[in-house]
Design a protein around this motif. Structure first.
Motif, mmCIF file in Angstrom:
data_model
loop_
_atom_site.group_PDB
_atom_site.id
_atom_site.type_symbol
_atom_site.label_atom_id
_atom_site.label_comp_id
_atom_site.label_asym_id
_atom_site.label_seq_id
_atom_site.Cartn_x
_atom_site.Cartn_y
_atom_site.Cartn_z
ATOM 1 N N ALA A 187 0.828 -1.207 0.000
ATOM 2 C CA ALA A 187 0.000 0.000 0.000
ATOM 3 C C ALA A 187 0.864 1.260 0.000
ATOM 4 N N LEU A 188 1.980 1.221 0.742
ATOM 5 C CA LEU A 188 2.877 2.380 0.772
ATOM 6 C C LEU A 188 3.515 2.623 -0.592
ATOM 7 N N VAL A 189 3.949 1.549 -1.242
ATOM 8 C CA VAL A 189 4.554 1.699 -2.564
ATOM 9 C C VAL A 189 3.552 2.321 -3.537
ATOM 10 N N ASP A 202 16.364 11.555 -2.316
ATOM 11 C CA ASP A 202 16.626 10.466 -1.381
ATOM 12 C C ASP A 202 15.427 9.521 -1.281
ATOM 13 N N SER A 203 14.238 10.086 -1.241
ATOM 14 C CA SER A 203 13.048 9.255 -1.120
ATOM 15 C C SER A 203 12.784 8.453 -2.392
ATOM 16 N N PRO A 211 11.019 1.450 0.944
ATOM 17 C CA PRO A 211 9.961 2.465 0.907
ATOM 18 C C PRO A 211 9.465 2.914 2.283
ATOM 19 N N MET A 212 9.541 2.050 3.278
ATOM 20 C CA MET A 212 9.050 2.449 4.606
ATOM 21 C C MET A 212 9.845 3.611 5.184
ATOM 22 N N ARG A 213 11.103 3.739 4.803
ATOM 23 C CA ARG A 213 11.934 4.808 5.332
ATOM 24 C C ARG A 213 11.477 6.181 4.881
ATOM 25 N N ILE A 214 10.667 6.254 3.839
ATOM 26 C CA ILE A 214 10.148 7.550 3.405
ATOM 27 C C ILE A 214 9.258 8.150 4.486
ATOM 28 N N LEU A 215 8.651 7.293 5.287
ATOM 29 C CA LEU A 215 7.744 7.772 6.340
ATOM 30 C C LEU A 215 8.451 8.648 7.363
ATOM 31 N N ASP A 216 9.749 8.382 7.606
ATOM 32 C CA ASP A 216 10.454 9.211 8.599
ATOM 33 C C ASP A 216 11.431 10.183 7.949
ATOM 34 N N SER A 217 11.190 10.510 6.662
ATOM 35 C CA SER A 217 12.019 11.493 5.971
ATOM 36 C C SER A 217 11.958 12.842 6.678
ATOM 37 N N LYS A 218 13.118 13.488 6.758
ATOM 38 C CA LYS A 218 13.183 14.816 7.381
ATOM 39 C C LYS A 218 13.081 15.933 6.342
ATOM 40 N N ILE A 225 3.477 14.193 1.776
ATOM 41 C CA ILE A 225 3.221 12.895 1.155
ATOM 42 C C ILE A 225 3.321 11.782 2.197
ATOM 43 N N ALA A 226 4.345 11.861 3.046
ATOM 44 C CA ALA A 226 4.505 10.854 4.087
ATOM 45 C C ALA A 226 3.359 10.903 5.091
ATOM 46 N N ASP A 227 2.942 12.114 5.457
ATOM 47 C CA ASP A 227 1.878 12.256 6.454
ATOM 48 C C ASP A 227 0.533 11.744 5.940
ATOM 49 N N SER A 228 0.341 11.754 4.633
ATOM 50 C CA SER A 228 -0.935 11.290 4.081
ATOM 51 C C SER A 228 -0.900 9.808 3.693
ATOM 52 N N ALA A 229 0.237 9.150 3.939
ATOM 53 C CA ALA A 229 0.353 7.726 3.610
ATOM 54 C C ALA A 229 -0.511 6.891 4.555
ATOM 55 N N PRO A 230 -0.939 5.706 4.127
ATOM 56 C CA PRO A 230 -1.781 4.863 4.996
ATOM 57 C C PRO A 230 -1.018 4.376 6.223
ATOM 58 N N ASP A 231 -1.721 4.290 7.363
ATOM 59 C CA ASP A 231 -1.141 3.721 8.577
ATOM 60 C C ASP A 231 -1.184 2.208 8.513
ATOM 61 N N ILE A 232 -0.361 1.586 9.347
ATOM 62 C CA ILE A 232 -0.309 0.137 9.350
ATOM 63 C C ILE A 232 -1.560 -0.479 9.985
#
Length: 418
Positions: A187-189, A202-203, A211-218, A225-232
């Motif tokens: 789903a994240l991809v 970098d992302s 791809p999961m590391r994009i969630l904690d991108s600074k 984009i990361a904040d609107s991604a689906p939660d687990i």
């Protein structure tokens, strides 16, 4: 031809990103280590030692060939036998390797703890060095959520015993089991692919590899984009939900406060279930003081049998920076000033008795006898013991307040002829 004796020899400088320690910070550093050793015994964690050097494959397999640590930060070299060797950048992989190669499966579940130097070639910054030091605690061979909870309670107590828990928050997330993680990753991809043109460079590199590391991108460009991604949570199996619920219930029962952080991730596929960080704003942007998680697939990735495991690590330098000035008492229990050389034997007898009795003590017996008392008085100590002569008889005087000073005085006065 004679050498030019006036030529100045260049003094070698320390390697960038390393440090020499003396005095206050060295004492803080040791205080962290001593507290860790005391608390880990309360939880039944055995002391373990693993090599500073390992075959490079240990870390390439465990950290992932494409991670920054492996590709940019490891100190690797070929030894004289042509084998690629790496200075350890973290503890977990070496402990996992030792667990397999030494047959420690027979002791499972095995609770171990260690501390020591690690090495990463990265930009030095506040509390972070190229040679740095960590505390490490691991539980190998347990798939119980109670192991995760106990590790977190252990960490929480350590921070409290160090006096640095104020302003430190435990943040917690679940990565689910393998089925949950795979569904979430897909789903994240899909989500990030739909925003490919908006992601940072970098992302974009992480999208194909991690791809999961994009969630904690600074990178501010990535945050919307990361904040609107689906939660687990939408992808958790009932078993994964139950596991996370058992971990949080254990924390609640132990009185450990925690906050959910649904964006806390671990990029490598062998991580499962619990991921956590203790964070603070007292160290600037790099605010994690202790972190870890469950890595049920790591030992299998190193060629061992499927083995559940969970652990955490904490930077000793970072913890030492948070220790308050008044936590460590560096004073000696006693300092002895020998004001009459004829009474040196008596002073040495007192010094030996103090040390044998568990009191830290020093003696001032050199230089002018008239100046020794003043010299001794400048040394921080609970008690100042002066040994001299009065009316042709040995004379001992003890100055100081508090229980340690009283204990010193009682011991010294119990000596013969005093």
């Amino acid at each position: 031809m004679s050498k030019d004796k006036s030529a100045k020899i260049a003094t070698p400088q320390p390697v960038r990103g390393t440090q020499d320690m003396l005095g206050d910070f060295a004492d803080r550093f040791q205080h962290v280590v001593d507290t860790f050793d005391r608390v880990r015994r309360l939880y039944g964690y055995k002391r373990i030692e693993v090599p500073v050097i390992e075959p490079t494959a240990v870390f390439a397999r465990s950290l992932g060939e494409t991670t920054d640590v492996v590709s940019k930060e490891m100190y690797s070299f070929d030894d004289r036998g042509g084998e690629s060797i790496t200075l350890r950048p973290e503890f977990t992989a070496g402990i996992a390797r030792a667990y397999v190669t030494n047959g420690w499966q027979q002791y499972a579940p095995l609770k171990v703890a260690t501390h020591g130097p690690l090495f990463r070639y990265e930009r030095p910054q506040k509390g972070r060095y190229r040679q740095f030091h960590q505390l490490d605690a691991e539980v190998l061979g347990s798939d119980s959520p109670l192991a995760d909870a106990e590790l977190l309670v252990f960490a929480d107590q350590l921070l409290k015993e160090l006096g640095i828990s104020e302003g430190v928050t435990l943040t917690l997330n679940t990565l689910g089991d393998a089925e949950s993680r795979d569904a979430w990753r897909t789903a994240l991809v899909d989500h990030f692919e739909a925003h490919r043109g908006e992601l940072s460079e970098d992302s974009l590199a992480r999208l194909d590899k991690n791809p999961m590391r994009i969630l904690d991108s600074k990178d501010p460009k990535d945050r919307p984009i990361a904040d609107s991604a689906p939660d687990i949570d939408a992808f958790l199996t009932s078993e994964a939900q139950d596991f996370f619920g058992a971990v949080t219930a254990g924390l609640d029962a132990a009185g450990v406060a925690w906050e959910r952080n649904a964006r806390l991730v671990r990029g490598l596929d062998y991580y499962r279930h619990t991921a956590f960080e203790f964070v603070t704003d007292r160290l600037g942007a790099q605010g994690t003081v202790l972190g870890g998680g469950r890595y049920d697939g790591l030992i299998e990735a190193l060629g061992g049998p499927p083995t559940p495991a969970v652990g955490w690590a904490a930077g000793i330098e970072r913890l030492a920076m948070l220790v308050a000035d008044d936590v460590i008492d560096n004073r000696l229990d006693a300092v002895i000033a020998v004001e009459d050389d004829a009474r040196l034997a008596l002073a040495m007898q007192a010094l030996t008795a103090l040390r044998n009795g568990g009191f830290s003590a020093e003696i001032v017996a050199t230089g002018s006898p008239r100046k020794r008392f003043d010299k001794a008085a400048k040394i921080p100590a609970h008690a100042l013991v002066s040994v001299g002569t009065r009316d042709d008889a040995p004379h001992v005087n003890v100055r100081g307040d508090g229980d340690r000073a009283k204990a010193v005085e009682a011991l010294v006065r119990a000596l013969d002829n005093v």
